[in-house]
Design an enzyme around this catalytic site. Structure first.
Site, PDB file in Angstrom:
ATOM      1  N   ARG A 176     -27.660  57.604  61.594  1.00 58.38           N
ATOM      2  CA  ARG A 176     -27.961  58.818  60.816  1.00 58.38           C
ATOM      3  C   ARG A 176     -27.978  58.542  59.313  1.00 58.38           C
ATOM      4  O   ARG A 176     -27.545  59.357  58.508  1.00 58.38           O
ATOM      5  CB  ARG A 176     -26.962  59.935  61.144  1.00 58.38           C
ATOM      6  CG  ARG A 176     -26.916  60.313  62.618  1.00 58.38           C
ATOM      7  CD  ARG A 176     -28.261  60.819  63.119  1.00 58.38           C
ATOM      8  NE  ARG A 176     -28.221  61.032  64.564  1.00 58.38           N
ATOM      9  CZ  ARG A 176     -28.644  60.154  65.479  1.00 58.38           C
ATOM     10  NH1 ARG A 176     -29.163  58.994  65.080  1.00 58.38           N
ATOM     11  NH2 ARG A 176     -28.587  60.428  66.751  1.00 58.38           N
ATOM     12  N   SER A 226     -26.889  68.665  67.009  1.00 59.70           N
ATOM     13  CA  SER A 226     -25.544  68.089  66.921  1.00 59.70           C
ATOM     14  C   SER A 226     -25.003  68.323  65.512  1.00 59.70           C
ATOM     15  O   SER A 226     -25.623  67.927  64.533  1.00 59.70           O
ATOM     16  CB  SER A 226     -25.574  66.589  67.217  1.00 59.70           C
ATOM     17  OG  SER A 226     -25.988  66.364  68.543  1.00 59.70           O
ATOM     18  N   GLU A 296     -23.160  66.124  60.431  1.00 56.02           N
ATOM     19  CA  GLU A 296     -24.498  65.540  60.518  1.00 56.02           C
ATOM     20  C   GLU A 296     -25.490  66.481  59.838  1.00 56.02           C
ATOM     21  O   GLU A 296     -26.519  66.053  59.317  1.00 56.02           O
ATOM     22  CB  GLU A 296     -24.878  65.332  61.972  1.00 56.02           C
ATOM     23  CG  GLU A 296     -26.198  64.613  62.194  1.00 56.02           C
ATOM     24  CD  GLU A 296     -26.434  64.227  63.631  1.00 56.02           C
ATOM     25  OE1 GLU A 296     -27.570  64.408  64.088  1.00 56.02           O
ATOM     26  OE2 GLU A 296     -25.494  63.742  64.286  1.00 56.02           O
TER      27      GLU A 296
END
Length: 300
Positions: A176, A226, A296
């Site tokens: 990420r 998420s 995230e």
């Protein structure tokens, strides 16, 4: 500012005081001072140059699928990429075929284009609800696949207005993360290399991933996917579940009872509700397991 924006883009592509809840999958967010649509590299470069000269904040908005905009809104220019940035096309290669896709193209659309052309390796991206540009910045991934595995090079616009080609080994793609988060470079397009495969097998794998998403994820509620990054050696959703936080609510925000890794807008949630809930979850998990969950989701 309005005069410059409408002069550059025409008034049909300039929106003042635009509610950001209309442009995020969370369906949350105050108004942006301006939301504009850029259709060419020249327009985008001019916008960035103007914003930097005027010391005005700007943000490249993809599908808003990984974004939480504050209730107070965004005092700057939100820039959506359309026109040439939405194009997806095929070019020949030797062993692999090459897909050229613009940063504004939906990642799921590019994955479908790969399927239509019998190209394997992009099935993991078929259900990711963001744009290609956002996927590169975040090195998006699912089901064991990630952008790092399939992208050979990208074209970027630097904050100084220069257009560069960045090779895969220089993108700093990690979990990420990418160099683009650090440099502020704007991804314009990407070159995706995929091997030929069996179209029926590609379609079957795509359908299986779709079935798993429908079964396990709370797709019936607005969310940003998420919510937390996966901590090393753990799964965020399991830690949250084991901390007894499934169904935990702050106002209209809730930890999904279907998948604890998702924070959902269960009904008129504010950005403040979501931020408070995320902090509570992070604190509780740390208290229980000494593991600090990191968001995230990008918070503006």
């Amino acid at each position: 500012m309005l005069e410059f924006l409408t002069g550059l883009l025409d008034e049909k592509r300039v929106f003042a005081d635009e509610p950001m809840k209309k442009h995020t999958t969370f369906r949350i967010g105050g108004n942006a001072r301006f939301l504009v649509i850029a259709e060419t590299k020249q327009e985008l470069a001019a916008l960035i140059s103007y914003a930097r000269q005027q010391d005005v904040k700007y943000f490249i908005l993809g599908n808003g699928s990984n974004l939480l905009v504050a209730d107070e809104g965004y005092d700057g220019i939100m820039i959506k990429l359309r026109g040439e940035f939405s194009e997806t096309k095929l070019a020949g290669g030797s062993a692999d075929k090459v897909i050229y896709a613009g940063a504004g193209a939906m990642l799921s659309g590019v994955a479908h284009f790969a399927l239509q052309n019998g190209l394997a390796g992009m099935e993991f991206a078929s259900g990711i609800p963001g744009t290609l540009g956002g996927a590169m910045v975040m090195n998006a991934g699912a089901y064991g696949g990630e952008m790092k595995q399939i992208v050979r090079r990208v074209e970027v616009l630097t904050p100084g207005g220069e257009i560069l080609v960045v090779e895969a080994e220089d993108m700093e793609l990690g979990y990420r993360s990418s160099r683009f988060k650090r440099t502020g470079e704007i991804v314009l397009s990407a070159e995706i290399h995929l091997p030929e495969g069996d179209k029926e097998e590609i379609a079957a794998k795509t359908e299986e991933y779709k079935r798993q998403r429908m079964e396990k994820q709370p797709l019936e509620y607005p969310s940003a996917g998420s919510t937390f990054k996966r901590p090393e050696g753990h799964f965020a959703g399991k830690l949250i579940m084991d901390a007894g936080l499934k169904g935990y609510r702050v106002g209209g925000a809730m930890v999904s009872e279907k998948h604890a890794g998702f924070v959902i807008n269960a009904g008129k949630a504010s950005a403040a509700d979501v931020k408070k809930l995320m902090q509570d979850v992070s604190d509780k998990v740390y208290e229980e397991f000494q593991v600090r969950l990191e968001p995230e989701v990008i918070v503006l």
